[in-house]
Scaffold this active site. Structure first.
Site, PDB file in Angstrom:
ATOM      1  N   THR A 154       0.825  -1.214   0.000  1.00  0.00           N
ATOM      2  CA  THR A 154       0.000   0.000   0.000  1.00  0.00           C
ATOM      3  C   THR A 154       0.858   1.263   0.000  1.00  0.00           C
ATOM      4  O   THR A 154       1.910   1.314   0.632  1.00  0.00           O
ATOM      5  CB  THR A 154      -0.896  -0.007   1.259  1.00  0.00           C
TER       6      THR A 154
ATOM      7  N   SER B  95      -6.611   0.563  -2.527  1.00  0.00           N
ATOM      8  CA  SER B  95      -7.421  -0.440  -3.226  1.00  0.00           C
ATOM      9  C   SER B  95      -6.847  -0.749  -4.608  1.00  0.00           C
ATOM     10  O   SER B  95      -6.834  -1.900  -5.027  1.00  0.00           O
ATOM     11  CB  SER B  95      -8.867   0.049  -3.348  1.00  0.00           C
TER      12      SER B  95
ATOM     13  N   GLY C 175       2.865  -2.522   9.025  1.00  0.00           N
ATOM     14  CA  GLY C 175       3.330  -3.057  10.296  1.00  0.00           C
ATOM     15  C   GLY C 175       4.823  -3.350  10.198  1.00  0.00           C
ATOM     16  O   GLY C 175       5.332  -3.731   9.135  1.00  0.00           O
TER      17      GLY C 175
ATOM     18  N   ARG D 295     -27.223 -10.996  35.075  1.00  0.00           N
ATOM     19  CA  ARG D 295     -27.683  -9.668  35.422  1.00  0.00           C
ATOM     20  C   ARG D 295     -29.209  -9.620  35.483  1.00  0.00           C
ATOM     21  O   ARG D 295     -29.875 -10.114  34.586  1.00  0.00           O
ATOM     22  CB  ARG D 295     -27.170  -8.676  34.371  1.00  0.00           C
TER      23      ARG D 295
ATOM     24  N   GLY E 260     -23.061  -0.066  30.930  1.00  0.00           N
ATOM     25  CA  GLY E 260     -21.817   0.580  31.347  1.00  0.00           C
ATOM     26  C   GLY E 260     -20.680  -0.410  31.524  1.00  0.00           C
ATOM     27  O   GLY E 260     -19.525  -0.109  31.214  1.00  0.00           O
TER      28      GLY E 260
ATOM     29  N   THR F  64     -11.535  -2.794   6.352  1.00  0.00           N
ATOM     30  CA  THR F  64     -10.975  -2.087   5.187  1.00  0.00           C
ATOM     31  C   THR F  64      -9.576  -2.532   4.804  1.00  0.00           C
ATOM     32  O   THR F  64      -9.107  -2.151   3.733  1.00  0.00           O
ATOM     33  CB  THR F  64     -10.980  -0.545   5.383  1.00  0.00           C
TER      34      THR F  64
ATOM     35  N   GLU G 270      -6.567  -5.555   3.935  1.00  0.00           N
ATOM     36  CA  GLU G 270      -6.567  -6.804   3.146  1.00  0.00           C
ATOM     37  C   GLU G 270      -7.738  -6.807   2.166  1.00  0.00           C
ATOM     38  O   GLU G 270      -8.388  -7.830   1.957  1.00  0.00           O
ATOM     39  CB  GLU G 270      -6.645  -8.025   4.072  1.00  0.00           C
TER      40      GLU G 270
ATOM     41  N   ASP H 214     -10.574  -3.629   0.909  1.00  0.00           N
ATOM     42  CA  ASP H 214     -11.735  -2.922   1.447  1.00  0.00           C
ATOM     43  C   ASP H 214     -12.992  -3.757   1.198  1.00  0.00           C
ATOM     44  O   ASP H 214     -13.194  -4.273   0.098  1.00  0.00           O
ATOM     45  CB  ASP H 214     -11.850  -1.566   0.733  1.00  0.00           C
TER      46      ASP H 214
END
Lengths: 595, 595
Positions: free
Chosen positions: A154, A160, A193, A326, A415, A436, A438, A440
């Protein structure tokens, strides 16, 4: 740990009626674990060690160092070598490799993706695009992490449309070197990366130019740092800084200022340059050549489909556990009601659980297909194309589903769901980029849509003009009927009402399949008919395609859902336990999925 | 800054046809800025100062300190006192106060919400639930931030059902004190801003017990720290730690171990205890008393509706700006195509922009209503009930829309959208909790649904048994017709096809309104009919209600969309510029909104 994600409580619920099916949890779990269940269990056992866990309080810099150290731990555990050649200590086990890799998402998605960069992208580029000399020279270092590397495809200007990258690799026959160069800012490699800090080499995709001719994008092995740990001359690095997630990975930018590498650093499996600069390739078309190269890297999409599906399972495990404990608001009996007993709460969580099951079953079939192709057992051009279409259909659906599910799980925990320690918000933030990168998701679905249109058009290949004219008339009539005829749709849905009722008594597969398949066919046929109006007018054709782009993507999504439904149905058939087969989440999937 | 969020580029686009409407951007912007546009502009001017901006790289601890210092800056800028009484230097300007407060979301949502805790919750509890003595004693310190405070309502065990909190305030006539106490772990106050670190006092909601009688939940002013800055005896604090967003706020837990406060610390506007322990209140029913108290705190929901709508606008501003500049893939003319020209990209962003417009217009009407009630101009019980229903209908829709829009905007910017510096991921993470705090969205919509059912039932009030029987017969017939008659739906949709075509030529409001209003009516009538089957059987009634809970919430959502549509339509009418009125995003909203 995620093993339990799909395991309903084994404590009998007194509210259950006596006629509720007794689910064989272990057997259902085996079915979900799939073909490489043993590898998955091994991985889950390994990441029980807290050394693999995410430490939420770490800042970006410390998180990055921790994940790097975890990669070394993976090497120590021999957890990441399954796909590599046996002569380097690997197992040549492609399916198992992906299965094990996917499981890392439960420890920390940064760990999963940084492993993917090192062994799945950087390592695979050398393995898949290089030849024996490259393997001998670099794979051992890739495998033992003495060569951390970046996968430099990229660019700032092209994500893309990677065939249009601006980086050049110009061959110099004088010195028998390629000159790697970044000619403008938009051609800087981006979001990589291992680029900001840890990478000492990179597989760089660049336009190969020799003897004044551009032969399209090829991949080159480019050292970034010398023995002294200092960046080599001409190498530029920038840090991407803080991201929305995956902050355990040192993403960054790489640029090249006339960087010279030996001719033999071209990963030359699909195209080569002789010492004198002569280019050669077994594949004539530069476009097809590039997409063949890209195709060898499909495993990234495969693994994201699985990782996203298991992340959804983990999120649902958390939310459903909470929902069964809960309580809030008094019920008719004066006791506070457990959340899972609320109609709305069931509708929030159970259809998503059913979809997750479907995706896990579909993923296993997908992984078998991938293993067949990459082991060479079933590796024809058609198999490769099917595999890529499958990847393009499934990865978007499962990654979007993961974001939707993790968010719904978060909200369903109120919460508590927002507290980082309860994992939902962190998982969602990390998985955000899965939709998005590998490929999009929308671009991938458009590829699927184009394939659907092509397959549709094949029906008319070889037909003469008269047949086409009859077809056109038929379509017009069909279209009129369809246009006037939401009555027809109404009728279909009314019929479906009866199907839905029969679903209560057992699956009525044929009708369900007909409805889902008919939906895809109708969507594709409608689009094809509208596109046909362009004839040979290319400008009009492009305009019409664009006007129908959103619908085409929806047709592809419908196709992906059909694939999931089929995998789900197959899995129910394969379940040899009659009671387990009746588990509501299995039996009523279609109905709930389409709420 | 956000001012520009809804401003299309003023550079003429050569691709625009000559007949495209010329939009008076300034006038459209004025319409969006609404009744308190001047306050909004003032706030936007103020937060141009980078001292108010979020610093993304700060860890949780530094972020908390920065936001606290920003609160002091707000005091210096006289930006947060508009709602307070004039005698303390306020303006008694309720609408303007909320408008200005909402704008802070664009600087940093942590700043917005921590301000909301201090002045909107803690301060408002004293102002709205206390009386003159309390105002004189504490409001000056609340306003100038010398008394940072927590709003202690939610507990670990009770969030949505706050009437059931476990904290007790037991009156001791001997010492004329209340004893504030946390009797069990589930009664610990939870998720409170200012509780972990900065709060030196809290408004605590607890069951008021005097002379052995529980009079229900009341609010008490409880000091947490002494002059020496050390927590007072019996006060327990815990830090909630890292959250999914809003990490500039020190959320935490508070517990009370037999903490004694003077009798006069009861905020006694709606209920009081005499020195001898006699309880008195102008409102007899404890339930109605509590909900009257809660009603005075509705402004939190009001402000979230506005803040979420403007956050959506900001996200779209970022994504649309990117989409008009970023290019990818060659077009028919050989040039790379700008993203905004892709059919799918338009469908991703423009309907969400139209919805955001609708929400902004609806919010302004809502804020006017709020201002009318709180200024006393139009303050009847009916007005209060309408205001609360409006809040319960609009806040869920706009906060969910914000998450959806910020995510779509993030994806529409690809990898760039994932970089923290581009704001979309941070905004989304911070706004995540907006959908479940200040009233869980689903719980709020259920309130709206119940109101819709009540209003529906009012049609039959005072009718005799014969009339009801006739109604029941009619309903059965109607139901049969409806059940058999997806044809009827088909017909309606076919008609709508014609409406949609006329929308191209201009709004056909009547049909649009009839369709949207009819949708709500039909949904409510269907649910009411199904519930009627229970008759007087309370257990069956509860079961049927639960079975219809999800549908009731959908009916409430449809009602909220109708309200937004009406506000949008009114705004279009109010636009006195014929050309601007034709802006596609105004004219075609309905069609696009319902894609």
């Amino acid at each position: 740990m995620v093993d339990a994600a799909v395991r309903p409580s084994t404590t009998p619920d007194p509210r259950e009626s006596a006629t509720a099916p007794r689910i064989d949890v272990a057997r259902l779990n085996d079915a979900l674990m799939g073909t490489w269940g043993d590898v998955r269990r091994q991985a889950r056992e390994m990441i029980k060690d807290s050394a693999f866990w995410r430490k939420d309080e770490l800042g970006k810099d410390d998180h990055r160092e921790r994940v790097l150290s975890q990669l070394h731990l993976l090497v120590d555990n021999k957890a990441v070598h399954r796909a590599f050649p046996k002569r380097f200590g690997g197992e040549e086990n492609n399916g198992g490799n992906i299965a094990g890799f996917e499981e890392l998402v439960a420890a920390d998605p940064s760990l999963q993706i940084k492993s993917g960069v090192q062994w799945g992208l950087f390592g695979s580029a050398i393995l898949q695009l290089g030849t024996k000399e490259h393997h001998d020279k670099w794979l051992p270092g890739v495998m033992d992490l003495s060569i951390p590397g970046a996968f430099a495809m990229t660019e700032i200007g092209h994500g893309s449309d990677v065939a249009a990258v601006g980086t050049t690799a110009t061959y110099d026959p004088e010195t028998e070197e390629f000159i790697i160069h970044t000619p403008f800012r938009g051609a800087v490699k981006e979001y990589l990366g291992n680029a900001a800090l840890h990478g000492i080499a990179a597989t760089v995709f660049a336009q190969l130019i020799t003897n004044g001719v551009n032969h399209g994008v090829h991949c080159f092995y480019v050292p970034l740092r010398g023995e002294d740990g200092v960046d080599l001359p001409g190498i530029g690095r920038e840090d991407d800084g803080l991201k929305g997630g995956l902050n355990g990975i040192d993403n960054g930018r790489l640029s090249f200022d006339q960087v010279r590498i030996p001719r033999t650093n071209l990963l030359n499996r699909y195209g080569d340059v002789a010492p004198d600069g002569t280019y050669s390739s077994a594949i004539d078309s530069p476009g097809r050549r590039f997409f063949t190269m890209l195709g060898t890297l499909v495993q990234g999409r495969v693994s994201l489909d699985g990782a996203a599906s298991w992340a959804s399972a983990l999120g649902l495990h958390i939310a459903i556990t909470y929902a069964t404990q809960r309580r809030q608001f008094d019920g008719a009996d004066g006791q506070e009601v457990v959340l899972m007993d609320y109609g709305k709460h069931q509708r929030r969580l159970l259809p998503r659980l059913a979809t997750t099951y479907a995706q896990i079953f579909a993923h296993d079939e997908f992984l078998q297909k991938f293993d067949g192709v990459f082991s060479g057992r079933t590796d024809t051009p058609d198999d490769r194309e099917d595999l890529e279409t499958l990847a393009a259909a499934l990865k978007p659906l499962s990654t979007w589903h993961a974001l939707d599910t993790l968010q719904e799980a978060r909200e369903a925990c109120g919460g508590a769901g927002f507290m980082f320690e309860n994992r939902l918000v962190g998982l969602r933030a990390d998985l955000d980029i899965y939709v998005t990168f590998e490929g999009d998701n929308n671009v991938l679905l458009q590829l699927v849509g184009k394939r659907l249109l092509t397959d549709y058009a094949k029906q008319f290949q070889g037909k003469d003009a008269a047949a086409l004219a009859r077809y056109a008339v038929g379509m017009t009539a069909g279209k009129l009927f369809h246009g006037a005829g939401l009555r027809q749709l109404g009728q279909a849905v009314t019929d479906f009402g009866q199907v839905a009722r029969s679903v209560e008594r057992g699956l009525r597969e044929e009708q369900q399949h007909d409805l889902l398949a008919g939906r895809v066919q109708q969507m594709v046929a409608d689009i094809a008919t509208r596109l046909r109006a362009a004839g040979k007018d290319k400008v009009l054709g492009a305009r019409l395609f664009n006007e129908n782009q959103a619908e085409l993507i929806e047709a592809a999504r419908a196709h992906g859902e059909l694939l999931q439904w089929e995998a789900f149905t197959d899995a129910v058939h394969a379940m040899d336990d009659a009671e387990t087969k009746k588990a509501p989440v299995l039996e009523k999937t279609l109905k709930r999925q389409k709420r």
